[in-house]
Design an enzyme around this catalytic site. Structure first.
Site, PDB file in Angstrom:
ATOM      1  N   HIS A  50      26.487  16.261  11.764  1.00 52.41           N
ATOM      2  CA  HIS A  50      27.526  16.360  12.999  1.00 52.41           C
ATOM      3  C   HIS A  50      27.574  16.593  13.584  1.00 52.41           C
ATOM      4  O   HIS A  50      26.490  18.035  14.929  1.00 52.41           O
ATOM      5  CB  HIS A  50      28.350  17.401  11.985  1.00 52.41           C
ATOM      6  CG  HIS A  50      28.518  18.345  11.654  1.00 52.41           C
ATOM      7  ND1 HIS A  50      28.728  19.515  12.986  1.00 52.41           N
ATOM      8  CD2 HIS A  50      28.208  19.526  10.855  1.00 52.41           C
ATOM      9  CE1 HIS A  50      28.627  20.459  12.213  1.00 52.41           C
ATOM     10  NE2 HIS A  50      28.180  20.650  11.002  1.00 52.41           N
TER      11      HIS A  50
ATOM     12  N   ASP B 199      21.083  26.681  -7.974  1.00 50.40           N
ATOM     13  CA  ASP B 199      19.778  27.326  -7.903  1.00 50.40           C
ATOM     14  C   ASP B 199      20.347  28.842  -7.932  1.00 50.40           C
ATOM     15  O   ASP B 199      21.349  29.774  -7.012  1.00 50.40           O
ATOM     16  CB  ASP B 199      19.009  27.449  -6.517  1.00 50.40           C
ATOM     17  CG  ASP B 199      17.813  28.398  -6.691  1.00 50.40           C
ATOM     18  OD1 ASP B 199      18.006  29.431  -6.711  1.00 50.40           O
ATOM     19  OD2 ASP B 199      17.287  27.950  -6.564  1.00 50.40           O
TER      20      ASP B 199
ATOM     21  N   SER C 261      23.855  23.827   7.982  1.00 47.32           N
ATOM     22  CA  SER C 261      25.016  22.264   8.487  1.00 47.32           C
ATOM     23  C   SER C 261      23.369  21.885   8.966  1.00 47.32           C
ATOM     24  O   SER C 261      22.426  22.500   9.359  1.00 47.32           O
ATOM     25  CB  SER C 261      25.614  22.136   9.765  1.00 47.32           C
ATOM     26  OG  SER C 261      26.901  22.407   9.045  1.00 47.32           O
TER      27      SER C 261
END
Length: 359
Positions: free
Chosen positions: A139, A262, A277
């Site tokens: 992004h 996990d 990110s």
């Protein structure tokens, strides 16, 4: 009917943290500050029609690329009017700003705070050494105060060491903390777009093994892994489940919906945290996507973008066609955008950089 198999491209797998240092192509309006004059409280910038997020690019016909250049242009007008050119979104606009004299100092003031740079931490998605490019974040980098995506002038990518982590919880996204390395940058940032940050490699990036990028039709709901660094500089693989694949989503940052499964990652971070990110998503030995957002009310879940989408943008950088070198919203210091919920402002923007009061 004959099935045609599309050839896969191979890149170096990311998952390592990197720091982004960016200078904007102008002075971004991030706050207003009223000026006390002999006539009372005034704000010349507001009266001229400026808004938060406007990017000032010229003052009296002279290009403005730094805070200092805007301050100097206002001072040079010696209290007279200043003709400003600025960007609001994708629209070029102009206005006339007339500074007022501050009571007590008699200095001309404009009544705005501006910012010309930003720095923060994200995750490298891949490095394409064959074509000399890299991609990360998934992004855009945007300003913390205004949410405006930063219009890139120059930028560089540097290595980062993760030094700590604040766990996320419902309603409070966690974050990775890190320190910028002292070595040379590994790349020049060439594009800041809604699908990520892209650039050209100038040194060796801390990327991993070679991995093919999956075609869109090969990605499916099911077991997968993300590659992320939660301590130091060593990337690890963590189990996730892709819950939904949407190839027609209007927002490419939400093509994938995933859940962290996990136990080790859940213990350490609570799920997806700011700074992750760009973390690669791997399925069946292929790079299928990258993490882009965390759901604010459920940090074990988040969104992702197709890796093929990011590769297309990286190729545009290599070809010199910087698609979308502008603004759609971020980042910084902590790189995972919380999911934006309808009309409620749940997305927390984070961007650090030089700010200056041009009062």
């Amino acid at each position: 009917m004959r099935t045609v198999q599309q050839q896969r491209r191979t890149v170096q797998l990311g998952g390592t943290p990197f720091g982004v240092k960016m200078f904007t192509d102008g002075a971004l309006v991030v706050a207003f500050s009223d000026i006390y004059t002999v006539h009372g409280s005034e704000n010349p910038a507001k009266e001229a029609g400026l808004r938060l997020g406007d990017l000032i690019t010229q003052a009296n016909g002279i290009p403005v690329r730094t805070n200092e250049e805007l301050t100097d242009a206002i001072a040079a007008a010696a209290g007279g009017s200043v003709e400003l050119r600025y960007l609001r979104g994708q629209n070029q606009m102009t206005c006339t700003l007339t500074p007022v004299r501050e009571r007590g100092t008699d200095a001309p003031r404009a009544g705005i705070w501006v910012r010309d740079s930003s720095a923060g931490i994200g995750t490298l998605t891949f490095a394409d050494t064959e074509h000399g490019t890299f991609a990360g974040l998934g992004h855009a980098v945007s300003d913390s105060d205004t949410g405006t995506d930063l219009t890139l002038l120059t930028g560089e990518a540097v290595s980062v060491t993760i030094t700590g982590c604040r766990r996320g919880s419902a309603g409070s996204p966690g974050e990775l903390r890190g320190e910028f390395g002292g070595q040379q940058p590994f790349g020049d940032i060439k594009a800041n777009t809604s699908t990520g940050v892209y650039g050209v490699l100038t040194n060796s990036a801390q990327a991993g093994e070679n991995i093919p990028i999956a075609n869109l039709q090969e990605v499916y709901p099911g077991e997968a892994e993300i590659v992320a660094t939660i301590s130091g500089q060593t990337a690890q693989r963590f189990a996730v489940r892709i819950e939904r694949v949407n190839m027609t989503a209007s927002d490419p940052n939400r093509n994938l919906l995933l859940r962290i499964t996990d136990p080790e990652l859940l213990r350490a971070t609570g799920g997806i945290v700011q700074g992750m990110s760009g973390s690669p998503i791997v399925q069946d030995g292929c790079l299928v996507g990258a993490v882009t957002h965390v759901l604010v009310n459920d940090p074990t879940r988040g969104y992702g973008i197709f890796a093929a989408t990011m590769l297309k943008r990286a190729d545009a950088v290599q070809e010199g066609n910087f698609l979308g070198k502008s603004a759609h919203r971020t980042f910084f210091t902590k790189m995972v955008k919380p999911e934006k919920k309808s009309k409620k402002k749940t997305e927390q923007h984070r961007s650090k950089g030089r700010g200056e009061d041009t009062k």
